[in-house]
Scaffold this motif. Sequence first.
Motif, PDB file in Angstrom:
ATOM      1  N   SER A   1       0.778  -1.440  -0.094  1.00  0.00           N
ATOM      2  CA  SER A   1      -0.037   0.060  -0.093  1.00  0.00           C
ATOM      3  C   SER A   1       0.797   1.117   0.168  1.00  0.00           C
ATOM      4  O   SER A   1       2.019   1.280   0.399  1.00  0.00           O
ATOM      5  N   ASP A   2       0.213   2.288  -0.500  1.00  0.00           N
ATOM      6  CA  ASP A   2       1.062   3.550  -0.645  1.00  0.00           C
ATOM      7  C   ASP A   2      -0.021   4.824  -0.093  1.00  0.00           C
ATOM      8  O   ASP A   2      -1.085   4.676  -0.519  1.00  0.00           O
ATOM      9  N   LEU A   3       0.496   5.890   0.461  1.00  0.00           N
ATOM     10  CA  LEU A   3      -0.272   7.155   0.561  1.00  0.00           C
ATOM     11  C   LEU A   3       0.502   8.324   0.429  1.00  0.00           C
ATOM     12  O   LEU A   3       1.864   8.262   0.610  1.00  0.00           O
ATOM     13  N   THR A   4       0.120   9.546   0.323  1.00  0.00           N
ATOM     14  CA  THR A   4       0.607  10.669  -0.014  1.00  0.00           C
ATOM     15  C   THR A   4      -0.063  11.734   0.440  1.00  0.00           C
ATOM     16  O   THR A   4      -1.325  11.827   0.464  1.00  0.00           O
ATOM     17  N   CYS A  11      -0.135   7.539  -6.318  1.00  0.00           N
ATOM     18  CA  CYS A  11      -0.102   6.257  -5.674  1.00  0.00           C
ATOM     19  C   CYS A  11      -0.550   5.255  -6.668  1.00  0.00           C
ATOM     20  O   CYS A  11      -1.619   5.526  -7.258  1.00  0.00           O
ATOM     21  N   THR A  12       0.189   4.332  -6.909  1.00  0.00           N
ATOM     22  CA  THR A  12      -0.216   3.289  -7.990  1.00  0.00           C
ATOM     23  C   THR A  12      -0.003   1.893  -7.391  1.00  0.00           C
ATOM     24  O   THR A  12       1.045   1.520  -6.647  1.00  0.00           O
ATOM     25  N   TRP A  30      -5.243  13.954   1.185  1.00  0.00           N
ATOM     26  CA  TRP A  30      -4.305  12.918   1.079  1.00  0.00           C
ATOM     27  C   TRP A  30      -4.979  11.903   0.070  1.00  0.00           C
ATOM     28  O   TRP A  30      -6.410  12.281  -0.126  1.00  0.00           O
ATOM     29  N   ALA A  32      -4.530   7.342  -1.172  1.00  0.00           N
ATOM     30  CA  ALA A  32      -3.778   6.135  -0.834  1.00  0.00           C
ATOM     31  C   ALA A  32      -4.316   5.164  -1.813  1.00  0.00           C
ATOM     32  O   ALA A  32      -5.336   5.119  -2.412  1.00  0.00           O
ATOM     33  N   ASN A 164      -4.332   4.156 -10.465  1.00  0.00           N
ATOM     34  CA  ASN A 164      -3.352   5.364  -9.961  1.00  0.00           C
ATOM     35  C   ASN A 164      -4.405   6.296  -9.145  1.00  0.00           C
ATOM     36  O   ASN A 164      -5.747   6.468  -9.628  1.00  0.00           O
ATOM     37  N   TRP A 166      -3.994  10.275  -7.158  1.00  0.00           N
ATOM     38  CA  TRP A 166      -3.144  11.657  -6.922  1.00  0.00           C
ATOM     39  C   TRP A 166      -3.939  12.762  -6.592  1.00  0.00           C
ATOM     40  O   TRP A 166      -5.107  12.942  -6.923  1.00  0.00           O
TER      41      TRP A 166
END
Length: 168
Positions: A1-4, A11-12, A30, A32, A164, A166
């Motif tokens: 997993s990814d978060l920003t 995040c892909t 944010w 994710a 994706n 963002w």
Amino acid sequence: SDLTFAPGLACTVMVADCLPVLLWDTQGRWVAAAHAGWRGLAGEGGVGVLESLWSALQARGASARQTRVWLGPCIGPQAFEVGPEVREAFGSGAQGPLFRSGQGDRWLADLAGLARVRLHALDLTHVKGNDGSQAWCTVSQSALFFSHRRDAVRLGSTGRMAANIWLR
């Protein structure tokens, strides 16, 4: 997993038959993404990829009320045949009905449904996208989606789809 929390950074997640899960804050703070196969969803001791990601987001101030979730295409419940170990990994509670008897000791599992149960348990109830219908099934919708289970023998073990998300 990814978060920003950074605008312009995507995040892909790459999937073949697993479930892409995209989350975002309605205030635009944010985004994710999570790759949710059965092992990641089940996790260890009831803590899987969704619980871990949500915990990390909550630690940064995320609230369920302001969170939206989208479930992407994945192997559908009419095609996702699993062994008894998969059903056992999820237990027989609210997730039990998401397994239907298959042939012998096999089960047909609803991966998107399992994710919805896990998300709802986290109070993440604004969930759209994959409803477990055949239209979202990577295996049965060959004109729309790559499926590892369907295509790996013919095409080799390559091929993925990207989901994706963002912030602008």
